[in-house]
Motif scaffolding. Structure first.
Motif, PDB file in Angstrom:
ATOM      1  N   GLN A  63       0.846  -1.191   0.000  1.00  0.00           N
ATOM      2  CA  GLN A  63       0.000   0.000   0.000  1.00  0.00           C
ATOM      3  C   GLN A  63       0.879   1.236   0.000  1.00  0.00           C
ATOM      4  OE1 GLN A  63      -3.725   0.293   2.326  1.00  0.00           O
ATOM      5  NE2 GLN A  63      -2.657   1.917   3.422  1.00  0.00           N
ATOM      6  N   ILE A  64       0.427   2.251  -0.728  1.00  0.00           N
ATOM      7  CA  ILE A  64       1.168   3.506  -0.817  1.00  0.00           C
ATOM      8  C   ILE A  64       0.215   4.651  -0.524  1.00  0.00           C
ATOM      9  CG2 ILE A  64       2.464   5.045  -2.339  1.00  0.00           C
ATOM     10  CD1 ILE A  64       3.279   2.510  -3.916  1.00  0.00           C
ATOM     11  N   GLN A  65       0.634   5.541   0.351  1.00  0.00           N
ATOM     12  CA  GLN A  65      -0.102   6.766   0.653  1.00  0.00           C
ATOM     13  C   GLN A  65       0.856   7.910   0.370  1.00  0.00           C
ATOM     14  OE1 GLN A  65      -1.699   6.875   4.618  1.00  0.00           O
ATOM     15  NE2 GLN A  65      -2.551   8.908   4.363  1.00  0.00           N
ATOM     16  N   VAL A  66       0.515   8.713  -0.640  1.00  0.00           N
ATOM     17  CA  VAL A  66       1.455   9.723  -1.107  1.00  0.00           C
ATOM     18  C   VAL A  66       0.699  10.845  -1.803  1.00  0.00           C
ATOM     19  CG1 VAL A  66       1.827   8.627  -3.367  1.00  0.00           C
ATOM     20  CG2 VAL A  66       3.663   9.959  -2.359  1.00  0.00           C
ATOM     21  N   VAL A  78      -3.267  10.623  -2.330  1.00  0.00           N
ATOM     22  CA  VAL A  78      -3.928   9.398  -2.784  1.00  0.00           C
ATOM     23  C   VAL A  78      -3.476   8.223  -1.918  1.00  0.00           C
ATOM     24  CG1 VAL A  78      -4.136  10.198  -5.174  1.00  0.00           C
ATOM     25  CG2 VAL A  78      -2.159   8.815  -4.507  1.00  0.00           C
ATOM     26  N   ARG A  79      -4.310   7.197  -1.914  1.00  0.00           N
ATOM     27  CA  ARG A  79      -3.973   5.953  -1.235  1.00  0.00           C
ATOM     28  C   ARG A  79      -4.245   4.832  -2.231  1.00  0.00           C
ATOM     29  NH1 ARG A  79      -4.374   4.255   4.670  1.00  0.00           N
ATOM     30  NH2 ARG A  79      -4.478   6.495   4.901  1.00  0.00           N
ATOM     31  N   ILE A  96      -7.620   5.502  -4.401  1.00  0.00           N
ATOM     32  CA  ILE A  96      -8.619   6.541  -4.151  1.00  0.00           C
ATOM     33  C   ILE A  96      -7.927   7.846  -3.792  1.00  0.00           C
ATOM     34  CG2 ILE A  96     -10.356   4.900  -3.353  1.00  0.00           C
ATOM     35  CD1 ILE A  96      -9.728   5.872  -0.469  1.00  0.00           C
ATOM     36  N   VAL A  97      -8.640   8.952  -3.988  1.00  0.00           N
ATOM     37  CA  VAL A  97      -8.184  10.224  -3.442  1.00  0.00           C
ATOM     38  C   VAL A  97      -8.353  10.123  -1.934  1.00  0.00           C
ATOM     39  CG1 VAL A  97      -8.747  12.672  -3.234  1.00  0.00           C
ATOM     40  CG2 VAL A  97      -8.623  11.608  -5.482  1.00  0.00           C
ATOM     41  N   ASP A  98      -7.315  10.436  -1.201  1.00  0.00           N
ATOM     42  CA  ASP A  98      -7.298  10.250   0.252  1.00  0.00           C
ATOM     43  C   ASP A  98      -7.637  11.549   0.960  1.00  0.00           C
ATOM     44  OD1 ASP A  98      -6.858   9.393   2.830  1.00  0.00           O
ATOM     45  OD2 ASP A  98      -4.679   9.323   2.640  1.00  0.00           O
ATOM     46  N   ILE A  99      -8.935  11.741   1.248  1.00  0.00           N
ATOM     47  CA  ILE A  99      -9.332  12.994   1.893  1.00  0.00           C
ATOM     48  C   ILE A  99      -8.761  13.120   3.293  1.00  0.00           C
ATOM     49  CG2 ILE A  99     -11.415  13.333   0.526  1.00  0.00           C
ATOM     50  CD1 ILE A  99     -13.006  12.337   2.968  1.00  0.00           C
TER      51      ILE A  99
END
Length: 136
Positions: A63-66, A78-79, A96-99
């Motif tokens: 998983q990547i959150q960046v 995004v995530r 998804i766009v990570d709000i």
């Protein structure tokens, strides 16, 4: 059945369902070997999507959150997480766009006391002696 060679139309029902589930925030997905799909505002924007973070999540199988520096989501958190087969191999990815990445919770918590003092006059808010009948 999803596989590493799933095409955009194979991913479409899943991506559209996730899109609706998260209040129509943008969703992207792709299989390892084929172009993917990008959905925004209740409709398919691109059936040949190969976003850089989707590709990275597949390659790293994690998983990547960046906040991307390129692509259509440049500057937007995004995530992205891999889609895995029964052996744990990445066969694709969905993002998804990570709000949650838009809000800086740490800064909010740092300023919480000052915010409460501005809103309520004292911290903690409100003290029993500060309550008035109209606020109850």
């Amino acid at each position: 059945m999803l596989s590493c060679s799933a095409e955009a139309h194979d991913l479409e029902p899943i991506v559209l369902a996730v899109h609706e589930l998260i209040h129509r925030l943008p969703v992207t997905a792709k299989s390892r070997d084929r172009d993917g799909i990008r959905v925004e505002d209740g409709r398919i924007i691109d059936r040949h999507y190969n976003g850089p973070i989707l590709l990275e999540a597949i390659a790293k199988n994690q998983q990547i959150q960046v906040t991307p520096s390129t692509g259509p989501y440049k500057g937007v958190p995004v995530r992205v997480t891999p889609l895995r087969d029964g052996r744990g191999n990445a066969i694709g990815a969905i993002g998804i766009v990570d709000i949650t990445g838009i809000f800086d919770l740490a800064t909010l918590m740092e300023h919480q006391s000052a915010i409460l003092k501005q809103v309520c006059g004292k911290d903690p808010c409100p003290l029993e002696s500060e309550q008035i009948d109209s606020k109850r």
